[in-house]
Design a protein around this motif. Structure first.
Motif, PDB file in Angstrom:
ATOM      1  N   ALA A   1     -12.591  61.982 -98.284  1.00  0.00           N
ATOM      2  CA  ALA A   1     -13.537  62.597 -99.214  1.00  0.00           C
ATOM      3  C   ALA A   1     -13.404  64.106 -99.102  1.00  0.00           C
ATOM      4  O   ALA A   1     -13.291  64.656 -97.993  1.00  0.00           O
ATOM      5  N   VAL A   2     -13.406  64.787-100.243  1.00  0.00           N
ATOM      6  CA  VAL A   2     -13.331  66.244-100.272  1.00  0.00           C
ATOM      7  C   VAL A   2     -14.230  66.741-101.392  1.00  0.00           C
ATOM      8  O   VAL A   2     -14.350  66.106-102.449  1.00  0.00           O
ATOM      9  N   ALA A   3     -14.893  67.867-101.159  1.00  0.00           N
ATOM     10  CA  ALA A   3     -15.823  68.418-102.146  1.00  0.00           C
ATOM     11  C   ALA A   3     -15.767  69.930-102.131  1.00  0.00           C
ATOM     12  O   ALA A   3     -15.422  70.550-101.116  1.00  0.00           O
ATOM     13  N   ASP A   4     -16.155  70.520-103.281  1.00  0.00           N
ATOM     14  CA  ASP A   4     -16.197  71.981-103.394  1.00  0.00           C
ATOM     15  C   ASP A   4     -17.583  72.498-103.741  1.00  0.00           C
ATOM     16  O   ASP A   4     -17.746  73.675-104.065  1.00  0.00           O
ATOM     17  N   GLY A   5     -18.595  71.634-103.667  1.00  0.00           N
ATOM     18  CA  GLY A   5     -19.958  72.025-103.997  1.00  0.00           C
ATOM     19  C   GLY A   5     -20.396  71.592-105.371  1.00  0.00           C
ATOM     20  O   GLY A   5     -21.590  71.481-105.642  1.00  0.00           O
ATOM     21  N   GLU A   6     -19.442  71.335-106.270  1.00  0.00           N
ATOM     22  CA  GLU A   6     -19.740  70.866-107.619  1.00  0.00           C
ATOM     23  C   GLU A   6     -19.131  69.488-107.893  1.00  0.00           C
ATOM     24  O   GLU A   6     -19.744  68.652-108.547  1.00  0.00           O
ATOM     25  N   ARG A   7     -17.937  69.269-107.403  1.00  0.00           N
ATOM     26  CA  ARG A   7     -17.231  68.010-107.634  1.00  0.00           C
ATOM     27  C   ARG A   7     -16.925  67.336-106.298  1.00  0.00           C
ATOM     28  O   ARG A   7     -16.840  67.989-105.252  1.00  0.00           O
ATOM     29  N   LEU A   8     -16.746  66.011-106.387  1.00  0.00           N
ATOM     30  CA  LEU A   8     -16.432  65.197-105.225  1.00  0.00           C
ATOM     31  C   LEU A   8     -15.211  64.344-105.555  1.00  0.00           C
ATOM     32  O   LEU A   8     -15.185  63.687-106.604  1.00  0.00           O
ATOM     33  N   TRP A   9     -14.218  64.373-104.679  1.00  0.00           N
ATOM     34  CA  TRP A   9     -13.028  63.532-104.832  1.00  0.00           C
ATOM     35  C   TRP A   9     -12.971  62.559-103.659  1.00  0.00           C
ATOM     36  O   TRP A   9     -13.298  62.917-102.523  1.00  0.00           O
ATOM     37  N   ALA A  10     -12.532  61.340-103.924  1.00  0.00           N
ATOM     38  CA  ALA A  10     -12.345  60.352-102.864  1.00  0.00           C
ATOM     39  C   ALA A  10     -11.008  59.651-103.077  1.00  0.00           C
ATOM     40  O   ALA A  10     -10.675  59.267-104.201  1.00  0.00           O
ATOM     41  N   PHE A  11     -10.252  59.473-102.011  1.00  0.00           N
ATOM     42  CA  PHE A  11      -8.892  58.944-102.070  1.00  0.00           C
ATOM     43  C   PHE A  11      -8.776  57.721-101.167  1.00  0.00           C
ATOM     44  O   PHE A  11      -9.278  57.717-100.040  1.00  0.00           O
TER      45      PHE A  11
ATOM     46  N   ASN B   1     -18.642  48.541-105.746  1.00  0.00           N
ATOM     47  CA  ASN B   1     -17.364  48.251-106.378  1.00  0.00           C
ATOM     48  C   ASN B   1     -16.243  48.789-105.490  1.00  0.00           C
ATOM     49  O   ASN B   1     -16.280  49.954-105.077  1.00  0.00           O
ATOM     50  N   GLU B   2     -15.256  47.957-105.209  1.00  0.00           N
ATOM     51  CA  GLU B   2     -14.168  48.388-104.348  1.00  0.00           C
ATOM     52  C   GLU B   2     -13.268  49.385-105.087  1.00  0.00           C
ATOM     53  O   GLU B   2     -12.888  49.155-106.234  1.00  0.00           O
ATOM     54  N   VAL B   3     -12.959  50.478-104.422  1.00  0.00           N
ATOM     55  CA  VAL B   3     -11.971  51.419-104.968  1.00  0.00           C
ATOM     56  C   VAL B   3     -10.598  50.757-104.858  1.00  0.00           C
ATOM     57  O   VAL B   3     -10.206  50.304-103.780  1.00  0.00           O
ATOM     58  N   PRO B   4      -9.864  50.657-105.955  1.00  0.00           N
ATOM     59  CA  PRO B   4      -8.556  49.976-105.896  1.00  0.00           C
ATOM     60  C   PRO B   4      -7.584  50.672-104.950  1.00  0.00           C
ATOM     61  O   PRO B   4      -7.706  51.869-104.652  1.00  0.00           O
ATOM     62  N   GLU B   5      -6.623  49.903-104.504  1.00  0.00           N
ATOM     63  CA  GLU B   5      -5.560  50.444-103.654  1.00  0.00           C
ATOM     64  C   GLU B   5      -4.817  51.563-104.385  1.00  0.00           C
ATOM     65  O   GLU B   5      -4.638  51.522-105.604  1.00  0.00           O
ATOM     66  N   SER B   6      -4.421  52.609-103.631  1.00  0.00           N
ATOM     67  CA  SER B   6      -3.652  53.746-104.161  1.00  0.00           C
ATOM     68  C   SER B   6      -4.343  54.361-105.371  1.00  0.00           C
ATOM     69  O   SER B   6      -3.757  54.510-106.449  1.00  0.00           O
ATOM     70  N   THR B   7      -5.602  54.730-105.177  1.00  0.00           N
ATOM     71  CA  THR B   7      -6.449  55.268-106.254  1.00  0.00           C
ATOM     72  C   THR B   7      -7.284  56.413-105.713  1.00  0.00           C
ATOM     73  O   THR B   7      -7.624  56.441-104.528  1.00  0.00           O
ATOM     74  N   TYR B   8      -7.609  57.367-106.586  1.00  0.00           N
ATOM     75  CA  TYR B   8      -8.618  58.364-106.232  1.00  0.00           C
ATOM     76  C   TYR B   8      -9.652  58.440-107.350  1.00  0.00           C
ATOM     77  O   TYR B   8      -9.371  58.105-108.508  1.00  0.00           O
ATOM     78  N   GLY B   9     -10.849  58.838-106.976  1.00  0.00           N
ATOM     79  CA  GLY B   9     -11.931  58.982-107.935  1.00  0.00           C
ATOM     80  C   GLY B   9     -12.478  60.396-107.924  1.00  0.00           C
ATOM     81  O   GLY B   9     -12.395  61.102-106.916  1.00  0.00           O
ATOM     82  N   ILE B  10     -13.025  60.807-109.057  1.00  0.00           N
ATOM     83  CA  ILE B  10     -13.670  62.114-109.194  1.00  0.00           C
ATOM     84  C   ILE B  10     -15.094  61.884-109.659  1.00  0.00           C
ATOM     85  O   ILE B  10     -15.326  61.200-110.667  1.00  0.00           O
ATOM     86  N   VAL B  11     -16.054  62.438-108.946  1.00  0.00           N
ATOM     87  CA  VAL B  11     -17.448  62.461-109.373  1.00  0.00           C
ATOM     88  C   VAL B  11     -17.742  63.897-109.789  1.00  0.00           C
ATOM     89  O   VAL B  11     -17.674  64.821-108.971  1.00  0.00           O
ATOM     90  N   GLN B  12     -18.092  64.100-111.074  1.00  0.00           N
ATOM     91  CA  GLN B  12     -18.209  65.456-111.595  1.00  0.00           C
ATOM     92  C   GLN B  12     -19.134  65.469-112.802  1.00  0.00           C
ATOM     93  O   GLN B  12     -19.377  64.428-113.431  1.00  0.00           O
TER      94      GLN B  12
END
Length: 276
Positions: free
Chosen positions: A189-199, A252-263
């Motif tokens: 998980a990585v974030a910049d204060g506005e967006r969140l990414w998960a890999f 919900n399971e995050v699929p294999e070899s996937t990343y998501g963005i919450v923004q």
């Protein structure tokens, strides 16, 4: 390995997410259901963003999360709309505060579950690739923190997904050069204060567990009598190593070899492909 939670949405008390769910992170530190280890007691950390402050706050400690009074105190008095929480089970590096997640650099937060295969053999080559201007900011000895600084070196602040793909590709290339069959295992998980990414990715195609929450409004319409859902904001989004309870349809399971963005403007799931 480790367990972690990332929250994004309307500001809430950290304690609402960390302590109130049935299978909360404290429970997972003692009774993980999906982790490699049942117990995750080699330290913990939380990182949170506060309005109008330039950098996130971080609290980390080497003790287990289940009996830490400072964690209780902070979580019951801090509200945030974007925060991380992590419980650690070491894969071989020392139990010390600088090795606890999340890691911070400027506005960026990073946390990880997984490992670099045969890290002790690869560490020197990987460390030499870190931008010299960043190297002195590395405080600990974990593969997780080194992955963060490699990602910063490869452009995290401008292109987070691309930087993480380049980091993963570099680790795999280095590992294969040393004869390591499966060099990388990660949920990040990585974030910049506005967006969140998960890999979610691993070299062997069998990554550690990762889930994202169904929108609260949809769940509340199905189960309006559930007290915990009643007070959660509709904007609440959670990404977790393992579900916080057994509520049907909530996870919900995050699929294999996937990343998501919450923004702002909409969440996305995309394919993750390590780059050379």
């Amino acid at each position: 390995m480790c367990r972690w939670i990332a929250y994004s949405g309307t500001p809430v008390l950290l304690s609402r997410i960390l302590f109130e769910p049935k299978h909360n992170l404290i429970d997972q530190s003692l009774r993980s259901r999906l982790g490699v280890e049942t117990t995750n007691g080699d330290g913990f950390g939380i990182g949170w963003y506060a309005q109008d402050l330039p950098t996130p706050g971080v609290l980390r400690d080497v003790g287990p999360a289940w009996n830490n009074q400072n964690l209780q105190e902070v979580a019951h008095h801090v509200c945030s709309g974007l925060f991380f929480a992590h419980i650690r089970a070491t894969t071989g590096t020392a139990v010390q505060q600088s090795n606890c997640h999340p890691f911070r650099k400027g506005r960026w937060l990073w946390m990880h579950n997984g490992s670099i295969g045969e890290f002790a053999r690869l560490r020197r080559d990987l460390a030499l690739a870190v931008d010299p201007a960043l190297y002195s900011d590395i405080e600990g000895s974990t593969d997780s923190e080194l992955m963060f600084f490699l990602s910063l070196t490869f452009g995290l602040t401008d292109d987070p997904p691309g930087a993480v793909e380049r980091m993963a590709g570099f680790i795999e290339r280095t590992g294969h050069a040393y004869g390591v069959r499966h060099p990388l295992q990660m949920t990040v998980a990585v974030a910049d204060g506005e967006r969140l990414w998960a890999f979610r990715y691993s070299s062997e195609g069998a990554s550690r567990s990762l889930y994202y929450s169904t929108r609260v409004g949809a769940l509340r319409s199905r189960r309006p009598e559930t007290e915990y859902l009643r007070d959660l904001p509709d904007t609440a989004r959670l990404i977790v190593s393992e579900p916080l309870g057994d509520f049907p349809g909530a996870w919900n399971e995050v699929p294999e070899s996937t990343y998501g963005i919450v923004q702002p403007g909409g969440d996305e799931l995309r394919a993750f492909r390590p780059q050379p």
